[in-house]
Design a protein around this motif. Structure first.
Motif, PDB file in Angstrom:
ATOM      1  N   ASP A 110       8.319  41.397  24.707  1.00 32.60           N
ATOM      2  CA  ASP A 110       9.169  42.490  24.221  1.00 32.60           C
ATOM      3  C   ASP A 110       8.319  43.571  23.560  1.00 32.60           C
ATOM      4  OD1 ASP A 110      12.168  43.190  23.521  1.00 32.60           O
ATOM      5  OD2 ASP A 110      11.006  43.565  21.709  1.00 32.60           O
ATOM      6  N   GLU A 111       7.311  43.135  22.778  1.00 32.21           N
ATOM      7  CA  GLU A 111       6.416  44.091  22.121  1.00 32.21           C
ATOM      8  C   GLU A 111       5.607  44.877  23.157  1.00 32.21           C
ATOM      9  OE1 GLU A 111       3.713  42.220  19.482  1.00 32.21           O
ATOM     10  OE2 GLU A 111       2.606  44.058  19.051  1.00 32.21           O
ATOM     11  N   CYS A 112       5.198  44.222  24.266  1.00 30.47           N
ATOM     12  CA  CYS A 112       4.446  44.894  25.330  1.00 30.47           C
ATOM     13  C   CYS A 112       5.250  46.053  25.915  1.00 30.47           C
ATOM     14  CB  CYS A 112       4.094  43.907  26.438  1.00 30.47           C
ATOM     15  SG  CYS A 112       2.664  42.884  26.087  1.00 30.47           S
ATOM     16  N   TYR A 113       6.518  45.760  26.253  1.00 28.30           N
ATOM     17  CA  TYR A 113       7.340  46.815  26.851  1.00 28.30           C
ATOM     18  C   TYR A 113       7.520  47.986  25.880  1.00 28.30           C
ATOM     19  CZ  TYR A 113       8.685  44.197  31.046  1.00 28.30           C
ATOM     20  OH  TYR A 113       8.672  43.558  32.244  1.00 28.30           O
ATOM     21  N   ASN A 156       3.560  62.041  27.605  1.00 27.29           N
ATOM     22  CA  ASN A 156       4.580  62.883  28.246  1.00 27.29           C
ATOM     23  C   ASN A 156       4.795  62.489  29.705  1.00 27.29           C
ATOM     24  OD1 ASN A 156       5.078  64.491  25.956  1.00 27.29           O
ATOM     25  ND2 ASN A 156       3.243  65.717  26.381  1.00 27.29           N
ATOM     26  N   ASN A 157       4.764  61.181  29.969  1.00 28.96           N
ATOM     27  CA  ASN A 157       4.924  60.659  31.325  1.00 28.96           C
ATOM     28  C   ASN A 157       6.355  60.145  31.470  1.00 28.96           C
ATOM     29  OD1 ASN A 157       4.767  59.338  33.791  1.00 28.96           O
ATOM     30  ND2 ASN A 157       2.674  58.613  33.435  1.00 28.96           N
ATOM     31  N   SER A 158       7.265  61.036  31.861  1.00 24.99           N
ATOM     32  CA  SER A 158       8.679  60.667  31.939  1.00 24.99           C
ATOM     33  C   SER A 158       8.929  59.624  33.024  1.00 24.99           C
ATOM     34  CB  SER A 158       9.521  61.912  32.200  1.00 24.99           C
ATOM     35  OG  SER A 158       9.113  62.549  33.402  1.00 24.99           O
ATOM     36  N   GLY A 159       8.174  59.715  34.122  1.00 28.36           N
ATOM     37  CA  GLY A 159       8.338  58.729  35.192  1.00 28.36           C
ATOM     38  C   GLY A 159       8.003  57.324  34.723  1.00 28.36           C
ATOM     39  N   LEU A 160       6.920  57.197  33.956  1.00 29.28           N
ATOM     40  CA  LEU A 160       6.532  55.890  33.432  1.00 29.28           C
ATOM     41  C   LEU A 160       7.565  55.376  32.434  1.00 29.28           C
ATOM     42  CD1 LEU A 160       4.504  53.601  33.154  1.00 29.28           C
ATOM     43  CD2 LEU A 160       3.267  54.979  31.473  1.00 29.28           C
ATOM     44  N   VAL A 161       8.104  56.279  31.608  1.00 26.80           N
ATOM     45  CA  VAL A 161       9.141  55.868  30.649  1.00 26.80           C
ATOM     46  C   VAL A 161      10.343  55.284  31.392  1.00 26.80           C
ATOM     47  CG1 VAL A 161      10.789  56.683  28.933  1.00 26.80           C
ATOM     48  CG2 VAL A 161       8.441  57.504  28.874  1.00 26.80           C
ATOM     49  N   ALA A 162      10.776  55.980  32.450  1.00 25.58           N
ATOM     50  CA  ALA A 162      11.953  55.526  33.195  1.00 25.58           C
ATOM     51  C   ALA A 162      11.687  54.166  33.861  1.00 25.58           C
ATOM     52  CB  ALA A 162      12.332  56.566  34.244  1.00 25.58           C
ATOM     53  N   ARG A 163      10.505  54.031  34.511  1.00 22.38           N
ATOM     54  CA  ARG A 163      10.183  52.774  35.195  1.00 22.38           C
ATOM     55  C   ARG A 163      10.113  51.618  34.200  1.00 22.38           C
ATOM     56  NH1 ARG A 163       5.840  55.414  37.306  1.00 22.38           N
ATOM     57  NH2 ARG A 163       4.409  53.860  36.462  1.00 22.38           N
ATOM     58  N   ILE A 177      14.897  46.321  30.954  1.00 24.90           N
ATOM     59  CA  ILE A 177      16.303  45.885  31.018  1.00 24.90           C
ATOM     60  C   ILE A 177      16.438  44.652  31.901  1.00 24.90           C
ATOM     61  CG2 ILE A 177      18.599  46.542  31.836  1.00 24.90           C
ATOM     62  CD1 ILE A 177      17.888  49.435  30.961  1.00 24.90           C
ATOM     63  N   VAL A 178      15.777  44.691  33.087  1.00 26.86           N
ATOM     64  CA  VAL A 178      15.836  43.534  33.998  1.00 26.86           C
ATOM     65  C   VAL A 178      15.260  42.295  33.336  1.00 26.86           C
ATOM     66  CG1 VAL A 178      14.961  42.616  36.166  1.00 26.86           C
ATOM     67  CG2 VAL A 178      15.801  44.966  36.069  1.00 26.86           C
ATOM     68  N   ILE A 211      15.747  37.009  30.444  1.00 23.73           N
ATOM     69  CA  ILE A 211      15.425  36.191  29.270  1.00 23.73           C
ATOM     70  C   ILE A 211      16.700  35.602  28.666  1.00 23.73           C
ATOM     71  CG2 ILE A 211      14.585  36.318  26.898  1.00 23.73           C
ATOM     72  CD1 ILE A 211      12.454  36.061  29.077  1.00 23.73           C
ATOM     73  N   LYS A 212      17.780  36.397  28.674  1.00 21.72           N
ATOM     74  CA  LYS A 212      19.048  35.869  28.161  1.00 21.72           C
ATOM     75  C   LYS A 212      19.500  34.671  28.990  1.00 21.72           C
ATOM     76  CE  LYS A 212      20.745  40.219  26.183  1.00 21.72           C
ATOM     77  NZ  LYS A 212      21.757  41.295  26.299  1.00 21.72           N
ATOM     78  N   ALA A 213      19.323  34.790  30.315  1.00 19.31           N
ATOM     79  CA  ALA A 213      19.701  33.673  31.187  1.00 19.31           C
ATOM     80  C   ALA A 213      18.813  32.463  30.921  1.00 19.31           C
ATOM     81  CB  ALA A 213      19.606  34.100  32.657  1.00 19.31           C
ATOM     82  N   LEU A 214      17.506  32.726  30.726  1.00 19.74           N
ATOM     83  CA  LEU A 214      16.586  31.626  30.445  1.00 19.74           C
ATOM     84  C   LEU A 214      16.912  30.963  29.111  1.00 19.74           C
ATOM     85  CD1 LEU A 214      13.163  33.129  31.604  1.00 19.74           C
ATOM     86  CD2 LEU A 214      14.363  31.187  32.618  1.00 19.74           C
TER      87      LEU A 214
END
Length: 501
Positions: free
Chosen positions: A191-194, A205-212, A218-219, A224-227
Motif C-alpha cells: 500500500d505504501e509503494c502505491y 507532473n506525469n498524469s498518465g502515470l498517476v492514472a495508471r 484499486i484492483v 487484498i480484501k478478497a484475500l
C-alpha cells in the motif's frame, strides 16, 4: 610517582572530553531535528554541521553520515549546490577513514552519500550525472547484500526513471518491489509503494502515470480484501482443525509423543544441515570479499601507473617532435595529441582545485567570443548572441576556451545559409547556462553517448584526436558545472554548459 599521577589525570581528562563531545553531538543532532520539524532550515543546517563534526571526531561514523547528509540536503534545498557537494565529499572522506580504521567496508553509509548526490542531480535535471550516481548505488547495494538497501534502491530507481521519462523501466522497478512485498504478504508495505509511486508521479507532473497507478491500486486493493476474507476463513478452518488435532492427541498421547520425537530428530537434522550450509556461505563470502579488495587495489594501482605512463610518453615524444617538420599535418596532430593527453592527466588530478573567479559583463563577454569565430564560418552563416547586460562571476579564460571550442565546431559543421547562436540563461539565483546551437549536420545518435569520453575510438590524428570535448567537460566539472548535449534538439547540434555559483 608524580609522572604516573599526571599520566592518569590526562587519561581521565581525555576520556571525559570524548564523552562530553559525544553528548554534545547527540544534543546538537536532537536540536537540529526539532528545528527541522519547525521548518527552521538554517538553524537545523548549522546544528547538523556541528553534530557532524563532533561525531566525526569521535569515530561515530553512522551518526556523522546521517548529520552530514541531512545538512547537505538542506544546502541543496536552497540551491547551494556547491556547498552541498563539498560537504558530501567531506562526509565521503570521513567514511573512508572509518573503513580504514575498522578494516572493513561501510557500504550502507556510502549508499546514503550516493543517494543524496543522485537526488541533487535529479533536481538539477542532469541525467548523465544522475545515471552515474545510480550506477554507484547499484554497485554499493550489490556489495552490501542488504534487503533494506535492495528495497530502497528499487524506490530510487523508479524515481530516477520516471523523472527522466523512462516509464517502462520505472514500472519494472516498482513492480519488482511490489512483487517482493506481495510474496511476503507485507500488504501495508505494498500500500505504501502505491502511494509513494502516486506522489512521485504528481511531482513529475506525469498524469498518465498517476492514472495508471490509481487503476492498479484499486484492483490490488479489491484483491487484498478478497484475500483477507479468505485468510479469515482459513483461520477459522485452522482453529477447527487444531481442535480436532487436540482431541486426537488426548485420545492417543503415546502416538503424539512418538511424533514429537520424530519431529525433533528431523528438526535437529535440518538445523545441522543449515549450520553447515551457513558456514559454507560465510566462508565463500569472506573469500569473495578478499578477492574484491585485492581487485580494487590492483585497479587503483594500474590507474595511477597509466596516468604516470601517459605523462612519461608525452614528455618523451616532445624532443622527437621538435626534430620533425612542424608544417606536416601528422606532426601537428601528434603535437596536439601530446598536449591534450597531458592536459587531461593534469585536469583529472586537480579537479578538487577550483578556478579563480572574477566579475564580467556577460553580454560583452559573449559578443567578444562570437566575434572571434565569425571569420571561420562558411558564406551567409548568421551569427546571433542573446545575453543580458549582467555582471556574473566567472573564470573568463576557461569559460572562453569551452565556448570557443563549441563555436568553432559549430562553424565547421554548419553549411552555407545556416545559423549559429549563443544564449545565456539564468536558472535560479546560483545557476546559469551558456547554450551553443547550430543548424549543422548534428551528431549521429550512435556517437552521442561517448562524445565526452576520451579514447573511445581510433582516429586519424591529422583530422583531430577527439579529446576537445572530454577536456571541455573536465574543465566544466572543475568550474562546478557540467557540459551536456541536448538530445531533444534535432535541427543540428546544441550544447548546454551549466555552471553553479
Amino acid at each position: 610517582m608524580k609522572k604516573t599521577m599526571i599520566i592518569l589525570f590526562l587519561m581521565v581528562f581525555c576520556d571525559l572530553g570524548g564523552v562530553n563531545a559525544q553528548n554534545q553531538g547527540e544534543e546538537q543532532m536532537k536540536q537540529a531535528q526539532n528545528h527541522l520539524a519547525k521548518k527552521e532550515y538554517i538553524k537545523a543546517r548549522y546544528l547538523f554541521l556541528q553534530a557532524y563534526n563532533d561525531f566525526s571526531s569521535q569515530g561515530q561514523y553512522e551518526k556523522a553520515v546521517e548529520c552530514g547528509v541531512s545538512a547537505s540536503s538542506l544546502y541543496h534545498r536552497e540551491n547551494f549546490y556547491k556547498e552541498a557537494f563539498e560537504l558530501l565529499r567531506s562526509v565521503e572522506s570521513t567514511v573512508a577513514v572509518g573503513e580504514q580504521r575498522g578494516k572493513k567496508p561501510l557500504p550502507a553509509l556510502r549508499y546514503c552519500i550516493s543517494k543524496e548526490r543522485l537526488q541533487m542531480y535529479i533536481k538539477l535535471k542532469n541525467p548523465t550525472r544522475a545515471k552515474d550516481q545510480l550506477a554507484r548505488l547499484e554497485e554499493t547495494t550489490k556489495n552490501a547484500r542488504n534487503d533494506s538497501l535492495d528495497n530502497d534502491l528499487l524506490y530510487t530507481q523508479a524515481n530516477y526513471y520516471y523523472t527522466f521519462g523512462m516509464n517502462s523501466q520505472g514500472d519494472a522497478a516498482i513492480s519488482q518491489l511490489i512483487g517482493k512485498y506481495n510474496a511476503q504478504k507485507s500488504y501495508a508495505k505494498v500500500d505504501e509503494c502505491y502511494k509513494t509511486l502516486i506522489d512521485i508521479a504528481r511531482k513529475a507532473n506525469n498524469s498518465g502515470l498517476v492514472a495508471r497507478t490509481y487503476e492498479k491500486y484499486i484492483v490490488w486493493n479489491d484483491s487484498i480484501k478478497a484475500l483477507s476474507a479468505q485468510d479469515e476463513l482459513n483461520a477459522l478452518k485452522q482453529k477447527y482443525d487444531d481442535s480436532l488435532a487436540t482431541i486426537q492427541e488426548k485420545d492417543d498421547s503415546l502416538s503424539a509423543k512418538q511424533y514429537v520425537i520424530v519431529g525433533l530428530c528431523i528438526l535437529a537434522a535440518v538445523l545441522a544441515a543449515a549450520l553447515v550450509l551457513g558456514t559454507i556461505v560465510l566462508l565463500r563470502f569472506i573469500m569473495l570479499t578478499r578477492k574484491q579488495k585485492k581487485a580494487i587495489g590492483i585497479a587503483n594501482e594500474h590507474n595511477e601507473l597509466k596516468t604516470q605512463f601517459i605523462r612519461n610518453i608525452s614528455a618523451q615524444m616532445e624532443p622527437t617532435l621538435n626534430t620533425l617538420d612542424p608544417k606536416l599535418a601528422g606532426v601537428q596532430g601528434l603535437r596536439a595529441f601530446s598536449r591534450h593527453i597531458q592536459e587531461l592527466s593534469e585536469l583529472e588530478s586537480s579537479l578538487s582545485e577550483p578556478y579563480e573567479m572574477q566579475e564580467k559583463n556577460i553580454s560583452a563577454f559573449c559578443e567578444g567570443i562570437m566575434d572571434k569565430v565569425k571569420g571561420m564560418a562558411k558564406d551567409d552563416v548568421t551569427f546571433s548572441v542573446s545575453a543580458p547586460k549582467l555582471n556574473v562571476k566567472i573564470n573568463p579564460e576557461q569559460l572562453e576556451r569551452i565556448l570557443l571550442h563549441l563555436l568553432r565546431n559549430a562553424a565547421e559543421h554548419t553549411p552555407e545559409g545556416g545559423k549559429i547562436w549563443l544564449d545565456f540563461k539564468k536558472r535560479g539565483a546560483h545557476t546559469h547556462q551558456f547554450i551553443v546551437s547550430d543548424t549543422g549536420c548534428g551528431i549521429p545518435e550512435e556517437k552521442r553517448e561517448n562524445i565526452f569520453k576520451p579514447f573511445t575510438e581510433v582516429r586519424d590524428l591529422t583530422k583531430g584526436d577527439g579529446l576537445g570535448l572530454p577536456i571541455c567537460s573536465l574543465i566544466a566539472t572543475k568550474m562546478n558545472g557540467s557540459l551536456t548535449l541536448d538530445a531533444a534538439y534535432t535541427k543540428g547540434a546544441r550544447f548546454v554548459l551549466e555552471l553553479h555559483a
